[in-house]
Write a protein that holds these residues in place. Structure first.
Motif, PDB file in Angstrom:
ATOM      1  N   GLY A 190       0.835  -1.193   0.000  1.00  0.00           N
ATOM      2  CA  GLY A 190       0.000   0.000   0.000  1.00  0.00           C
ATOM      3  C   GLY A 190       0.866   1.237   0.000  1.00  0.00           C
ATOM      4  O   GLY A 190       1.826   1.346  -0.764  1.00  0.00           O
ATOM      5  N   GLU A 191       0.544   2.125   0.912  1.00  0.00           N
ATOM      6  CA  GLU A 191       1.240   3.417   0.944  1.00  0.00           C
ATOM      7  C   GLU A 191       2.545   3.367   1.723  1.00  0.00           C
ATOM      8  O   GLU A 191       3.341   4.288   1.645  1.00  0.00           O
ATOM      9  CB  GLU A 191       0.319   4.446   1.600  1.00  0.00           C
ATOM     10  CG  GLU A 191      -0.966   4.690   0.818  1.00  0.00           C
ATOM     11  CD  GLU A 191      -1.943   5.540   1.623  1.00  0.00           C
ATOM     12  OE1 GLU A 191      -1.878   5.498   2.875  1.00  0.00           O
ATOM     13  OE2 GLU A 191      -2.743   6.231   1.001  1.00  0.00           O
ATOM     14  N   LYS A 192       2.746   2.316   2.488  1.00  0.00           N
ATOM     15  CA  LYS A 192       3.911   2.286   3.379  1.00  0.00           C
ATOM     16  C   LYS A 192       5.183   1.997   2.615  1.00  0.00           C
ATOM     17  O   LYS A 192       5.194   1.213   1.674  1.00  0.00           O
ATOM     18  CB  LYS A 192       3.718   1.191   4.433  1.00  0.00           C
ATOM     19  CG  LYS A 192       2.574   1.421   5.380  1.00  0.00           C
ATOM     20  CD  LYS A 192       2.583   0.290   6.399  1.00  0.00           C
ATOM     21  CE  LYS A 192       1.285   0.239   7.176  1.00  0.00           C
ATOM     22  NZ  LYS A 192       1.274  -0.906   8.105  1.00  0.00           N
ATOM     23  N   ARG A 193       6.283   2.617   3.069  1.00  0.00           N
ATOM     24  CA  ARG A 193       7.581   2.313   2.481  1.00  0.00           C
ATOM     25  C   ARG A 193       7.992   0.895   2.854  1.00  0.00           C
ATOM     26  O   ARG A 193       8.639   0.199   2.112  1.00  0.00           O
ATOM     27  CB  ARG A 193       8.632   3.297   3.013  1.00  0.00           C
ATOM     28  CG  ARG A 193       8.483   4.671   2.403  1.00  0.00           C
ATOM     29  CD  ARG A 193       9.566   5.614   2.934  1.00  0.00           C
ATOM     30  NE  ARG A 193       9.241   6.969   2.529  1.00  0.00           N
ATOM     31  CZ  ARG A 193       9.793   8.045   3.058  1.00  0.00           C
ATOM     32  NH1 ARG A 193      10.712   7.932   4.002  1.00  0.00           N
ATOM     33  NH2 ARG A 193       9.446   9.249   2.648  1.00  0.00           N
ATOM     34  N   ASN A 194       7.608   0.512   4.089  1.00  0.00           N
ATOM     35  CA  ASN A 194       7.907  -0.830   4.585  1.00  0.00           C
ATOM     36  C   ASN A 194       6.717  -1.357   5.364  1.00  0.00           C
ATOM     37  O   ASN A 194       6.041  -0.594   6.044  1.00  0.00           O
ATOM     38  CB  ASN A 194       9.113  -0.776   5.527  1.00  0.00           C
ATOM     39  CG  ASN A 194      10.376  -1.143   4.790  1.00  0.00           C
ATOM     40  OD1 ASN A 194      10.533  -2.281   4.355  1.00  0.00           O
ATOM     41  ND2 ASN A 194      11.240  -0.166   4.604  1.00  0.00           N
ATOM     42  N   GLN A 195       6.506  -2.653   5.285  1.00  0.00           N
ATOM     43  CA  GLN A 195       5.353  -3.227   5.985  1.00  0.00           C
ATOM     44  C   GLN A 195       5.469  -3.021   7.503  1.00  0.00           C
ATOM     45  O   GLN A 195       4.463  -2.955   8.197  1.00  0.00           O
ATOM     46  CB  GLN A 195       5.240  -4.716   5.649  1.00  0.00           C
ATOM     47  CG  GLN A 195       3.927  -5.356   6.050  1.00  0.00           C
ATOM     48  CD  GLN A 195       2.711  -4.708   5.390  1.00  0.00           C
ATOM     49  OE1 GLN A 195       2.763  -4.321   4.223  1.00  0.00           O
ATOM     50  NE2 GLN A 195       1.637  -4.557   6.156  1.00  0.00           N
ATOM     51  N   VAL A 196       6.689  -2.903   8.016  1.00  0.00           N
ATOM     52  CA  VAL A 196       6.849  -2.724   9.468  1.00  0.00           C
ATOM     53  C   VAL A 196       6.466  -1.315   9.934  1.00  0.00           C
ATOM     54  O   VAL A 196       6.256  -1.090  11.121  1.00  0.00           O
ATOM     55  CB  VAL A 196       8.294  -3.008   9.942  1.00  0.00           C
ATOM     56  CG1 VAL A 196       8.573  -4.489   9.928  1.00  0.00           C
ATOM     57  CG2 VAL A 196       9.303  -2.236   9.114  1.00  0.00           C
TER      58      VAL A 196
END
Ligand code: ZN
Length: 497
Positions: A190-196
């Protein structure tokens, strides 16, 4: 304030540490409260009782505790993740209510259940929706530090960037590389650079029910943010104790630590305490498993897994019979045993309150008996000082109860303890049961009146040597759960054990 040797197991360091308040005698304690979209259940009872007991014991030691427990009324999404519908908004749609009606209804029922469990009210009970400006300011602060980024009106915490300077995962023991490799399989990010990364602020769609203006557009705060906003507002940038259930350790508390360090450059809390989970008949509690039991169902017995109703004090006592860091299994047998134990303790309370020291008979001091009482008293406090070990403390309190009961029945004479030790034994028992363990007598409003009438009839029948009548009254009382006690000089009663 008592000079003490209280030790607390700190989840952050994974060891027991000597407790030192940041600014004695004041202690700041923050505990994550409920998300108010349903009735309180067993999973709510354990943290509430655990941290109520911590509050009570710290208060007993002379600390002035500011206990903050929040109400989550926005931002907690289904699945506890960053996507999905708000739990409260979803319930509001289902029941055709305003979200704040849902929050109010379940805040009220939570309060009712917590009062029944005899928990002290928190000093401050802030709500997430009442602290939107504070949360927006935190998001801005994290952006200013370069540890967040904005995408399409949402703001995310940059975990990788944060981890360059701080350590993400230090509370839960998770390793960032493993978290990242574990999330590679997920479809897209999605919009996140990283899933964390996690959401600090979420852009709200037009149909979203609870939303506010912000520098990034109309939206709502991420779930983890409220606790950082409210704890730092009421307890300061660093406070003494942060508590909650073990299930909140990751990601919720881990994210709180990251937010606190990002904004304030220090860990928010000195000691992190986590209560262990409860199981039901050996299984994890869950709606899909059919073993999800609300507190009201327990109090009324209306659940197909329950053989009878269990009173709030039985539940409280049962929870205290295990150390808070141990798992605890609910079963009918265990609860019935707890009911017996609780009644023994309360019968002892009634006896201890009326027991008088008599110097009749000139009995000499019995050093052995005195030693046993003093040992039990010291051990009970030592158990509480050892990371609030209520399970062990209750055992030592039962040893005191044995002595109290022996004096009551005349097996032991009070002078063998001496006045000072006798008084100390009684006051320790009362303080432990009522103030520290928070156990109180549960009685119906007219119980005492009814008992007085029946015992008067019983006494009259006995005086008239009408033994059929005596037996009749005795068994009628037994039906109602009371036992008649024929004492040497009076008639008394007790709960049937
Ligand atoms: Zn929280």
């Amino acid at each position: 304030m008592k000079q003490n040797t209280l030790k607390i197991y700190n989840t952050l360091s994974r060891k027991k540490e000597d407790f030192e308040a940041l600014s004695p005698p004041h202690v700041g304690m923050y505990v994550c409260g409920p998300t108010v979209y349903g009735d309180a259940h067993l999973g709510h009872a354990r943290p509430a009782i655990t941290f109520d007991t911590v509050n009570r014991y710290l208060t007993h030691l002379g600390y002035k505790v500011r206990y903050v427990r929040n109400i989550t009324d926005v931002g907690h999404l289904q699945g506890d993740a960053d996507e999905g519908e708000d739990k409260i908004a979803n319930k509001a749609k289902l029941e055709q209510l305003e979200p704040m009606e849902v929050a109010q209804q379940y805040t009220d029922s939570y309060h009712r259940d917590m009062e029944a469990l005899n928990t002290w009210k928190p000093s401050i009970e802030p709500r997430a929706t009442g602290h939107i400006p504070e949360q927006i300011a935190l998001v801005q602060g994290i952006l200013d530090e370069g540890l967040g980024y904005e995408v399409n009106g949402s703001v995310y915490f940059d975990v990788l960037k944060y981890n360059e300077k701080y350590q993400y995962g230090k509370l839960s023991g998770r390793v960032l590389e493993e978290l990242m490799s574990g999330s590679r399989d997920l479809d897209g990010q999605g919009e996140k650079r990283n899933q964390v990364d996690f959401a600090l602020w979420k852009n709200a769609s037009p149909e979203h029910l609870m939303k506010w203006e912000s520098p990034w557009g109309v939206g709502f705060p991420g779930w983890h943010l409220e606790c950082t906003a409210m704890s730092s507002k009421y307890l300061g940038k660093q406070f003494d104790i942060h508590g909650g259930g073990m299930d909140l350790m990751f990601p919720h508390h881990e994210c709180e630590i990251a937010q606190g360090n990002a904004c304030n450059h220090q860990d928010p809390a000195k000691y992190w305490m986590h209560n262990n989970m409860i199981t039901i008949n050996g299984q994890k509690m869950g709606k899909s498993l059919g073993n999800f039991i609300t507190l009201q169902e327990l109090f009324t017995g209306k659940h197909n897994l329950l053989e009878q109703a269990y009173s709030p004090m039985t539940i409280r006592y049962f929870i205290l019979t295990a150390h808070y860091r141990s798992t605890l299994d609910f079963s009918n047998d265990a609860l019935k045993a707890a009911q017996k134990g609780y009644k023994k303790i309360i019968n002892g309370l009634r006896i201890a309150k009326n027991l008088e020291y008599t110097s009749e008979g000139n009995e000499p001091l019995d050093e052995n008996q005195v030693g046993q009482v003093e040992q039990s008293i010291a051990n009970a406090f030592r158990a509480m000082d050892d990371d609030f070990n209520t399970a062990q403390a209750i055992g030592h309190i039962f040893n005191l109860l044995k002595k109290i009961n022996s004096i009551y029945t005349g097996q032991l004479k009070s002078p063998i303890f001496g006045k000072e030790v006798f008084d100390k034994m009684i006051s320790t028992y009362l303080v432990f049961v009522e103030n520290i363990l928070g156990l109180s007598e549960e009685k119906s409003d007219n119980q005492q009146g009814l008992l007085n009438v029946l015992l008067k009839l019983y006494t009259e029948a006995k005086t008239a040597k009408n033994y059929d009548k005596v037996d009749e009254i005795r068994s009628a009382l037994k039906e109602l759960g009371f036992v008649v006690k024929d004492m040497k000089d009076k008639i008394d009663w007790a709960y049937e054990e």
